[in-house]
Write a protein that holds these residues in place. Structure first.
Motif, PDB file in Angstrom:
ATOM      1  N   GLU A   1       0.834  -1.191   0.000  1.00 55.11           N
ATOM      2  CA  GLU A   1       0.000   0.000   0.000  1.00 55.11           C
ATOM      3  C   GLU A   1       0.877   1.253   0.000  1.00 55.11           C
ATOM      4  O   GLU A   1       1.893   1.317   0.682  1.00 55.11           O
ATOM      5  CB  GLU A   1      -0.901  -0.012   1.233  1.00 55.11           C
ATOM      6  CG  GLU A   1      -1.998   1.028   1.168  1.00 55.11           C
ATOM      7  CD  GLU A   1      -2.992   0.887   2.296  1.00 55.11           C
ATOM      8  OE1 GLU A   1      -3.531   1.918   2.690  1.00 55.11           O
ATOM      9  OE2 GLU A   1      -3.207  -0.241   2.770  1.00 55.11           O
ATOM     10  N   GLY A   2       0.487   2.223  -0.801  1.00 56.93           N
ATOM     11  CA  GLY A   2       1.221   3.473  -0.868  1.00 56.93           C
ATOM     12  C   GLY A   2       2.277   3.486  -1.968  1.00 56.93           C
ATOM     13  O   GLY A   2       2.865   4.522  -2.237  1.00 56.93           O
ATOM     14  N   TYR A   3       2.522   2.334  -2.599  1.00 56.51           N
ATOM     15  CA  TYR A   3       3.491   2.264  -3.692  1.00 56.51           C
ATOM     16  C   TYR A   3       2.742   2.082  -5.013  1.00 56.51           C
ATOM     17  O   TYR A   3       1.728   1.388  -5.063  1.00 56.51           O
ATOM     18  CB  TYR A   3       4.441   1.072  -3.516  1.00 56.51           C
ATOM     19  CG  TYR A   3       5.471   1.264  -2.433  1.00 56.51           C
ATOM     20  CD1 TYR A   3       6.723   1.767  -2.738  1.00 56.51           C
ATOM     21  CD2 TYR A   3       5.195   0.938  -1.109  1.00 56.51           C
ATOM     22  CE1 TYR A   3       7.682   1.943  -1.749  1.00 56.51           C
ATOM     23  CE2 TYR A   3       6.144   1.114  -0.112  1.00 56.51           C
ATOM     24  CZ  TYR A   3       7.383   1.614  -0.441  1.00 56.51           C
ATOM     25  OH  TYR A   3       8.332   1.794   0.529  1.00 56.51           O
ATOM     26  N   PRO A   4       3.275   2.678  -6.093  1.00 61.57           N
ATOM     27  CA  PRO A   4       2.665   2.438  -7.403  1.00 61.57           C
ATOM     28  C   PRO A   4       2.985   1.012  -7.870  1.00 61.57           C
ATOM     29  O   PRO A   4       3.819   0.331  -7.268  1.00 61.57           O
ATOM     30  CB  PRO A   4       3.355   3.474  -8.297  1.00 61.57           C
ATOM     31  CG  PRO A   4       4.696   3.676  -7.660  1.00 61.57           C
ATOM     32  CD  PRO A   4       4.465   3.519  -6.172  1.00 61.57           C
ATOM     33  N   THR A   5       2.330   0.573  -8.913  1.00 62.03           N
ATOM     34  CA  THR A   5       2.669  -0.706  -9.544  1.00 62.03           C
ATOM     35  C   THR A   5       3.521  -0.379 -10.764  1.00 62.03           C
ATOM     36  O   THR A   5       3.079   0.353 -11.655  1.00 62.03           O
ATOM     37  CB  THR A   5       1.402  -1.487  -9.945  1.00 62.03           C
ATOM     38  OG1 THR A   5       0.593  -1.670  -8.784  1.00 62.03           O
ATOM     39  CG2 THR A   5       1.764  -2.849 -10.527  1.00 62.03           C
ATOM     40  N   LEU A   6       4.750  -0.896 -10.768  1.00 61.79           N
ATOM     41  CA  LEU A   6       5.704  -0.569 -11.825  1.00 61.79           C
ATOM     42  C   LEU A   6       6.194  -1.824 -12.533  1.00 61.79           C
ATOM     43  O   LEU A   6       6.302  -2.890 -11.927  1.00 61.79           O
ATOM     44  CB  LEU A   6       6.911   0.171 -11.238  1.00 61.79           C
ATOM     45  CG  LEU A   6       6.628   1.452 -10.446  1.00 61.79           C
ATOM     46  CD1 LEU A   6       7.926   2.037  -9.901  1.00 61.79           C
ATOM     47  CD2 LEU A   6       5.894   2.473 -11.304  1.00 61.79           C
ATOM     48  N   VAL A   7       6.519  -1.670 -13.817  1.00 55.77           N
ATOM     49  CA  VAL A   7       7.167  -2.704 -14.618  1.00 55.77           C
ATOM     50  C   VAL A   7       8.288  -2.025 -15.386  1.00 55.77           C
ATOM     51  O   VAL A   7       8.080  -0.967 -15.994  1.00 55.77           O
ATOM     52  CB  VAL A   7       6.182  -3.369 -15.618  1.00 55.77           C
ATOM     53  CG1 VAL A   7       6.909  -4.346 -16.530  1.00 55.77           C
ATOM     54  CG2 VAL A   7       5.036  -4.068 -14.886  1.00 55.77           C
ATOM     55  N   ALA A   8       9.476  -2.630 -15.358  1.00 57.05           N
ATOM     56  CA  ALA A   8      10.614  -2.079 -16.106  1.00 57.05           C
ATOM     57  C   ALA A   8      10.859  -2.936 -17.347  1.00 57.05           C
ATOM     58  O   ALA A   8      10.729  -4.158 -17.303  1.00 57.05           O
ATOM     59  CB  ALA A   8      11.860  -2.054 -15.233  1.00 57.05           C
ATOM     60  N   ILE A   9      11.189  -2.269 -18.435  1.00 62.21           N
ATOM     61  CA  ILE A   9      11.570  -2.961 -19.669  1.00 62.21           C
ATOM     62  C   ILE A   9      12.820  -2.283 -20.200  1.00 62.21           C
ATOM     63  O   ILE A   9      12.830  -1.071 -20.441  1.00 62.21           O
ATOM     64  CB  ILE A   9      10.457  -2.901 -20.735  1.00 62.21           C
ATOM     65  CG1 ILE A   9       9.161  -3.527 -20.197  1.00 62.21           C
ATOM     66  CG2 ILE A   9      10.907  -3.620 -22.009  1.00 62.21           C
ATOM     67  CD1 ILE A   9       7.984  -3.378 -21.144  1.00 62.21           C
ATOM     68  N   LYS A  10      13.882  -3.057 -20.337  1.00 60.38           N
ATOM     69  CA  LYS A  10      15.145  -2.560 -20.879  1.00 60.38           C
ATOM     70  C   LYS A  10      15.608  -1.294 -20.151  1.00 60.38           C
ATOM     71  O   LYS A  10      16.062  -0.348 -20.772  1.00 60.38           O
ATOM     72  CB  LYS A  10      15.030  -2.339 -22.386  1.00 60.38           C
ATOM     73  CG  LYS A  10      14.799  -3.626 -23.156  1.00 60.38           C
ATOM     74  CD  LYS A  10      14.448  -3.410 -24.600  1.00 60.38           C
ATOM     75  CE  LYS A  10      15.588  -2.855 -25.388  1.00 60.38           C
ATOM     76  NZ  LYS A  10      15.276  -2.740 -26.822  1.00 60.38           N
ATOM     77  N   GLY A  11      15.430  -1.296 -18.816  1.00 60.24           N
ATOM     78  CA  GLY A  11      15.916  -0.195 -18.002  1.00 60.24           C
ATOM     79  C   GLY A  11      14.964   0.981 -17.857  1.00 60.24           C
ATOM     80  O   GLY A  11      15.202   1.872 -17.058  1.00 60.24           O
ATOM     81  N   THR A  12      13.878   0.992 -18.610  1.00 62.76           N
ATOM     82  CA  THR A  12      12.884   2.056 -18.527  1.00 62.76           C
ATOM     83  C   THR A  12      11.740   1.576 -17.644  1.00 62.76           C
ATOM     84  O   THR A  12      11.256   0.460 -17.806  1.00 62.76           O
ATOM     85  CB  THR A  12      12.368   2.426 -19.932  1.00 62.76           C
ATOM     86  OG1 THR A  12      13.471   2.912 -20.701  1.00 62.76           O
ATOM     87  CG2 THR A  12      11.289   3.494 -19.876  1.00 62.76           C
ATOM     88  N   VAL A  13      11.294   2.432 -16.716  1.00 60.41           N
ATOM     89  CA  VAL A  13      10.278   2.036 -15.744  1.00 60.41           C
ATOM     90  C   VAL A  13       8.939   2.667 -16.114  1.00 60.41           C
ATOM     91  O   VAL A  13       8.832   3.882 -16.274  1.00 60.41           O
ATOM     92  CB  VAL A  13      10.700   2.441 -14.317  1.00 60.41           C
ATOM     93  CG1 VAL A  13       9.656   1.975 -13.304  1.00 60.41           C
ATOM     94  CG2 VAL A  13      12.067   1.854 -13.976  1.00 60.41           C
ATOM     95  N   PHE A  14       7.919   1.806 -16.225  1.00 62.72           N
ATOM     96  CA  PHE A  14       6.570   2.213 -16.581  1.00 62.72           C
ATOM     97  C   PHE A  14       5.647   2.058 -15.380  1.00 62.72           C
ATOM     98  O   PHE A  14       5.744   1.079 -14.646  1.00 62.72           O
ATOM     99  CB  PHE A  14       6.026   1.330 -17.719  1.00 62.72           C
ATOM    100  CG  PHE A  14       6.795   1.452 -19.003  1.00 62.72           C
ATOM    101  CD1 PHE A  14       6.433   2.389 -19.959  1.00 62.72           C
ATOM    102  CD2 PHE A  14       7.870   0.616 -19.270  1.00 62.72           C
ATOM    103  CE1 PHE A  14       7.140   2.498 -21.149  1.00 62.72           C
ATOM    104  CE2 PHE A  14       8.577   0.712 -20.456  1.00 62.72           C
ATOM    105  CZ  PHE A  14       8.206   1.659 -21.396  1.00 62.72           C
ATOM    106  N   ASP A  15       4.732   3.025 -15.207  1.00 59.84           N
ATOM    107  CA  ASP A  15       3.738   2.960 -14.142  1.00 59.84           C
ATOM    108  C   ASP A  15       2.478   2.313 -14.701  1.00 59.84           C
ATOM    109  O   ASP A  15       1.788   2.893 -15.531  1.00 59.84           O
ATOM    110  CB  ASP A  15       3.430   4.369 -13.629  1.00 59.84           C
ATOM    111  CG  ASP A  15       2.517   4.367 -12.412  1.00 59.84           C
ATOM    112  OD1 ASP A  15       1.825   3.353 -12.163  1.00 59.84           O
ATOM    113  OD2 ASP A  15       2.487   5.395 -11.712  1.00 59.84           O
ATOM    114  N   VAL A  16       2.185   1.087 -14.251  1.00 60.70           N
ATOM    115  CA  VAL A  16       1.001   0.352 -14.708  1.00 60.70           C
ATOM    116  C   VAL A  16      -0.084   0.339 -13.629  1.00 60.70           C
ATOM    117  O   VAL A  16      -1.026  -0.448 -13.690  1.00 60.70           O
ATOM    118  CB  VAL A  16       1.362  -1.088 -15.154  1.00 60.70           C
ATOM    119  CG1 VAL A  16       2.341  -1.056 -16.314  1.00 60.70           C
ATOM    120  CG2 VAL A  16       1.924  -1.912 -14.002  1.00 60.70           C
ATOM    121  N   SER A  17       0.050   1.233 -12.623  1.00 56.40           N
ATOM    122  CA  SER A  17      -0.950   1.337 -11.551  1.00 56.40           C
ATOM    123  C   SER A  17      -2.334   1.529 -12.155  1.00 56.40           C
ATOM    124  O   SER A  17      -2.498   2.239 -13.145  1.00 56.40           O
ATOM    125  CB  SER A  17      -0.639   2.534 -10.648  1.00 56.40           C
ATOM    126  OG  SER A  17       0.620   2.396 -10.056  1.00 56.40           O
TER     127      SER A  17
END
Length: 129
Positions: free
Chosen positions: A40-56
């Protein structure tokens, strides 16, 4: 009619998405691991090739859902291999054949058209920050 004319739109979202300008904040692997949808309180993130995306807010990455295995990780190998196996959710992909690297590049394009870029993964220097 050939499919070539449709190729540039191949990864376009069905509905237009207004994305924020990409950020280049440094994100540690430790922080990324906490962003798996269970803290709780953290976004949901996925990284691809060093770039971080927010998939919250995207239900498919929520705990127990299809793509939750990718959340909080840099699952390059899994994406390149179209795998949902947790053991494939690792960043290493350099040894894969070119056709799998192309699949990973396609996933990067797909994500970049749908999710805000919130940063770059910080290189692991071995130092405690």
């Amino acid at each position: 009619m050939s499919g070539f004319a449709e190729q540039p739109k191949k990864f376009e979202p069905k509905q237009p998405i207004q994305l924020a300008p990409p950020k280049d904040d440094l994100i540690t692997l430790d922080y990324l691991a906490k962003c798996d949808g269970t803290n709780e309180g953290y976004p949901t993130l996925v990284a691809i090739k060093g770039t971080v995306f927010d998939v919250s807010g995207k239900d498919t990455y929520a705990p127990g859902k299809n793509y939750s295995v990718f959340a909080g990780k840099e699952p390059n190998r899994a994406l390149a291999s179209s795998s949902l196996k947790p053991e494939d959710c690792v960043p290493e992909y350099e040894d894969l054949p070119d056709e799998k690297k192309k699949v990973l590049d396609d996933w990067f394009t797909f994500f970049s058209k749908r999710y805000n870029i919130v940063g770059k993964l910080q290189a692991d220097t071995g130092a405690n920050l």
